[in-house]
Write a protein that holds these residues in place. Structure first.
Motif, mmCIF file in Angstrom:
data_model
loop_
_atom_site.group_PDB
_atom_site.id
_atom_site.type_symbol
_atom_site.label_atom_id
_atom_site.label_comp_id
_atom_site.label_asym_id
_atom_site.label_seq_id
_atom_site.Cartn_x
_atom_site.Cartn_y
_atom_site.Cartn_z
ATOM 1 N N THR A 104 53.923 51.041 76.623
ATOM 2 C CA THR A 104 54.921 51.526 75.346
ATOM 3 C C THR A 104 54.051 51.428 74.163
ATOM 4 O OG1 THR A 104 55.304 49.163 75.346
ATOM 5 C CG2 THR A 104 56.956 50.500 76.473
ATOM 6 N N SER A 105 53.015 50.950 73.863
ATOM 7 C CA SER A 105 52.041 50.869 72.599
ATOM 8 C C SER A 105 51.532 52.328 72.516
ATOM 9 C CB SER A 105 51.276 49.752 72.717
ATOM 10 O OG SER A 105 50.005 49.919 73.353
ATOM 11 N N GLU A 106 51.218 52.917 73.688
ATOM 12 C CA GLU A 106 50.803 54.302 73.654
ATOM 13 C C GLU A 106 51.621 55.439 73.611
ATOM 14 O OE1 GLU A 106 47.527 54.453 73.568
ATOM 15 O OE2 GLU A 106 47.626 51.959 73.760
ATOM 16 N N ILE A 107 52.762 55.090 73.956
ATOM 17 C CA ILE A 107 53.821 55.922 74.007
ATOM 18 C C ILE A 107 54.400 56.279 72.359
ATOM 19 C CG2 ILE A 107 56.604 56.296 74.266
ATOM 20 C CD1 ILE A 107 54.948 56.616 76.576
ATOM 21 N N CYS A 113 62.477 38.487 65.013
ATOM 22 C CA CYS A 113 62.488 39.449 66.354
ATOM 23 C C CYS A 113 63.957 39.732 66.884
ATOM 24 C CB CYS A 113 61.473 38.730 67.158
ATOM 25 S SG CYS A 113 61.203 39.752 68.799
ATOM 26 N N CYS A 114 64.688 38.718 67.057
ATOM 27 C CA CYS A 114 65.939 38.872 67.344
ATOM 28 C C CYS A 114 66.814 39.813 66.728
ATOM 29 C CB CYS A 114 66.676 37.512 67.623
ATOM 30 S SG CYS A 114 66.026 36.238 69.078
ATOM 31 N N VAL A 115 66.461 39.548 65.337
ATOM 32 C CA VAL A 115 67.328 40.472 64.441
ATOM 33 C C VAL A 115 66.863 41.947 64.496
ATOM 34 C CG1 VAL A 115 67.815 40.773 61.997
ATOM 35 C CG2 VAL A 115 67.743 38.505 62.712
ATOM 36 N N PHE A 116 65.545 42.073 64.822
ATOM 37 C CA PHE A 116 65.045 43.512 64.701
ATOM 38 C C PHE A 116 65.531 44.103 66.145
ATOM 39 C CE2 PHE A 116 61.334 42.614 61.681
ATOM 40 C CZ PHE A 116 62.407 42.483 60.672
ATOM 41 N N LEU A 117 65.421 43.198 67.253
ATOM 42 C CA LEU A 117 65.695 43.776 68.499
ATOM 43 C C LEU A 117 67.254 44.243 68.435
ATOM 44 C CD1 LEU A 117 64.058 41.304 71.085
ATOM 45 C CD2 LEU A 117 63.632 43.669 70.776
ATOM 46 N N PHE A 118 68.200 43.519 67.825
ATOM 47 C CA PHE A 118 69.383 43.613 67.755
ATOM 48 C C PHE A 118 69.530 45.330 66.785
ATOM 49 C CE2 PHE A 118 73.153 43.844 64.755
ATOM 50 C CZ PHE A 118 74.174 43.786 65.709
ATOM 51 N N ILE A 119 68.970 45.331 65.656
ATOM 52 C CA ILE A 119 69.076 46.725 65.033
ATOM 53 C C ILE A 119 68.692 47.803 65.863
ATOM 54 C CG2 ILE A 119 67.996 47.662 63.124
ATOM 55 C CD1 ILE A 119 67.817 45.064 61.478
ATOM 56 N N ASN A 120 67.382 47.520 66.458
ATOM 57 C CA ASN A 120 66.969 48.711 67.283
ATOM 58 C C ASN A 120 67.747 48.834 68.438
ATOM 59 O OD1 ASN A 120 64.575 48.692 65.658
ATOM 60 N ND2 ASN A 120 63.210 48.606 67.515
ATOM 61 N N GLY A 121 68.225 47.822 68.935
ATOM 62 C CA GLY A 121 69.507 48.261 70.095
ATOM 63 C C GLY A 121 70.593 48.959 69.695
ATOM 64 N N THR A 122 70.900 48.544 68.520
ATOM 65 C CA THR A 122 72.075 49.171 67.943
ATOM 66 C C THR A 122 71.781 50.647 67.638
ATOM 67 O OG1 THR A 122 72.945 47.028 67.011
ATOM 68 C CG2 THR A 122 73.925 49.314 66.035
ATOM 69 N N MET A 123 70.588 50.789 67.128
ATOM 70 C CA MET A 123 70.204 52.259 66.912
ATOM 71 C C MET A 123 70.066 53.199 68.125
ATOM 72 S SD MET A 123 69.034 54.099 64.423
ATOM 73 C CE MET A 123 68.047 55.341 63.986
ATOM 74 N N LEU A 124 69.532 52.307 69.154
ATOM 75 C CA LEU A 124 69.522 53.100 70.272
ATOM 76 C C LEU A 124 70.863 53.573 70.926
ATOM 77 C CD1 LEU A 124 66.632 51.177 72.209
ATOM 78 C CD2 LEU A 124 66.408 53.481 71.570
ATOM 79 N N PHE A 125 71.991 52.678 70.690
ATOM 80 C CA PHE A 125 73.125 52.906 71.184
ATOM 81 C C PHE A 125 73.850 54.008 70.364
ATOM 82 C CE2 PHE A 125 77.461 52.170 70.776
ATOM 83 C CZ PHE A 125 78.053 51.983 71.954
ATOM 84 N N THR A 126 73.480 53.959 69.278
ATOM 85 C CA THR A 126 73.774 55.024 68.219
ATOM 86 C C THR A 126 73.382 56.516 68.566
ATOM 87 O OG1 THR A 126 74.088 53.474 66.299
ATOM 88 C CG2 THR A 126 74.146 55.671 65.963
ATOM 89 N N ASN A 157 63.113 57.925 71.934
ATOM 90 C CA ASN A 157 62.140 57.840 72.790
ATOM 91 C C ASN A 157 61.132 56.963 71.937
ATOM 92 O OD1 ASN A 157 60.539 58.350 75.343
ATOM 93 N ND2 ASN A 157 58.859 59.069 73.888
ATOM 94 N N LEU A 158 60.826 57.235 70.769
ATOM 95 C CA LEU A 158 60.215 56.376 69.791
ATOM 96 C C LEU A 158 60.475 54.794 69.951
ATOM 97 C CD1 LEU A 158 57.464 56.033 67.893
ATOM 98 C CD2 LEU A 158 59.397 56.819 66.217
ATOM 99 N N LEU A 159 62.119 54.799 69.458
ATOM 100 C CA LEU A 159 62.478 53.735 69.293
ATOM 101 C C LEU A 159 62.557 52.903 70.780
ATOM 102 C CD1 LEU A 159 65.660 54.379 67.141
ATOM 103 C CD2 LEU A 159 63.676 53.026 66.366
ATOM 104 N N PHE A 160 62.675 53.431 71.694
ATOM 105 C CA PHE A 160 62.789 52.796 73.046
ATOM 106 C C PHE A 160 61.406 52.133 73.262
ATOM 107 C CE2 PHE A 160 62.154 52.815 77.904
ATOM 108 C CZ PHE A 160 63.436 51.939 78.140
ATOM 109 N N ALA A 161 60.359 52.880 73.183
ATOM 110 C CA ALA A 161 58.861 52.208 73.364
ATOM 111 C C ALA A 161 59.085 51.157 72.319
ATOM 112 C CB ALA A 161 57.958 53.455 72.985
#
Length: 316
Positions: free
Chosen positions: A105-108, A34-47, A65-69
């Protein structure tokens, strides 16, 4: 309490008999990914906020918007998992806030996938009008509409919860661990969630499949860009896979309840940990992996941020 809550209560009670080593093992196997995936998602959002092109292109705005949710839902789910693993019970108001945030967020995600499918449909079937229809302003309006629609659904659930006689409880402290099923305190609330979930995924499925069919029909036209059609077709297929994964998270708890009737409770606890990792954690990182690797504009910048390269070597 309904039979659903009683069954989940039996499952969570059984976790008291788990050894410390086993609980530590399962917690590690879920928390680390989960921490690894949160880091990847956070990096993607920053990108997706690092270059003007990402902020001025509709499909990247929708992807953000999809990634944030997905990221918020993964964080909330992991927080609830850690709280349960630490044997901490919450009060109904605190659990309700966390549950509603995760539910929102699950409905987003499926609604955003619907808009993304329509955007690809317009890009292929109406290429000359795409720039006029899919503008940044219209995309912002669509994103706002998605959040408003989902928020109204959450508000409806909150109003249904108010019908539960909390004043008759000895304390607002929960006896079970906080979960989305634990907050279904009445039959009306449970029936509403089932009806809304069916409506949402029928809508999302029909729109996505219709968009796919439209793209396939457009592929027969001699004037259509074949490469663009092929790419749009693959993207829509990925949207269908993502919708399927979203649907799998909705049948997570009912499936566990059904299994609890035929296997021992401690086995259910172990199955629950595996399902949690496969159904809740991994799919929430799927969008980053799919779009981060497929999109030629995102990939070099994402890899640059993931590899912590010096700033002077940043891609233009």
């Amino acid at each position: 309490m309904s039979y659903v809550n009683q069954s989940l209560s039996n499952v969570t009670t059984e976790t008291q008999y788990q050894g410390l080593l086993e609980r530590l093992l399962f917690s590690t196997l879920t928390t680390v990914p989960c921490c690894v995936f949160l880091f990847i998602n956070g990096t993607m959002l920053f990108t997706l906020r690092s270059k003007p092109v990402f902020c001025e292109t509709s499909r990247y705005i929708l992807l953000f918007n999809l990634l944030f949710a997905d990221t918020v839902q993964m964080a909330v789910s992991q927080l609830l998992y850690v709280i349960a693993a630490c044997r901490i019970t919450l009060t109904y108001p605190v659990c309700g806030v966390l549950d509603m945030l995760g539910y929102l967020t699950s409905e987003i995600s499926p609604l955003t996938l619907v808009v993304m499918s329509l955007e690809r449909f317009v890009a292929v079937c109406y290429p000359l009008r795409h720039a006029a229809i899919i503008t940044v302003r219209n995309t912002g309006g669509a994103v706002t509409g998605v959040w408003v629609f989902s928020s109204l659904n959450v508000l409806t659930r909150v109003l249904l919860l108010l019908e539960f006689p909390f004043k008759d409880l000895e304390s607002l402290q929960m006896k079970d661990f906080c979960s989305n099923m634990a907050m279904l305190l009445g039959q009306v609330s449970a029936d509403y969630r089932k009806a809304y979930t069916c409506f949402l995924f029928v809508l999302a499925g029909v729109v996505t499949i219709s968009s796919y069919i439209g793209v396939m029909i457009a592929a027969r036209s001699a004037s259509t860009d074949k490469a663009s059609v092929h790419k749009a077709r693959n993207t829509l297929l990925l949207h269908l896979v993502q919708l399927g994964l979203c649907l799998s998270s909705t049948i997570y708890s009912p499936l566990l309840i059904a299994l609890s009737r035929i296997v021992t409770r401690i086995v259910i606890v172990r199955i629950q940990n595996v399902f949690y990792l496969c159904v809740f954690i991994f799919p929430r990182c799927l969008s980053s992996l799919i779009y981060g690797l497929r999109d030629q504009t995102i990939r070099p910048i994402l890899m640059y941020h993931l590899c912590f390269r010096p700033k002077r070597s940043s891609p233009g």
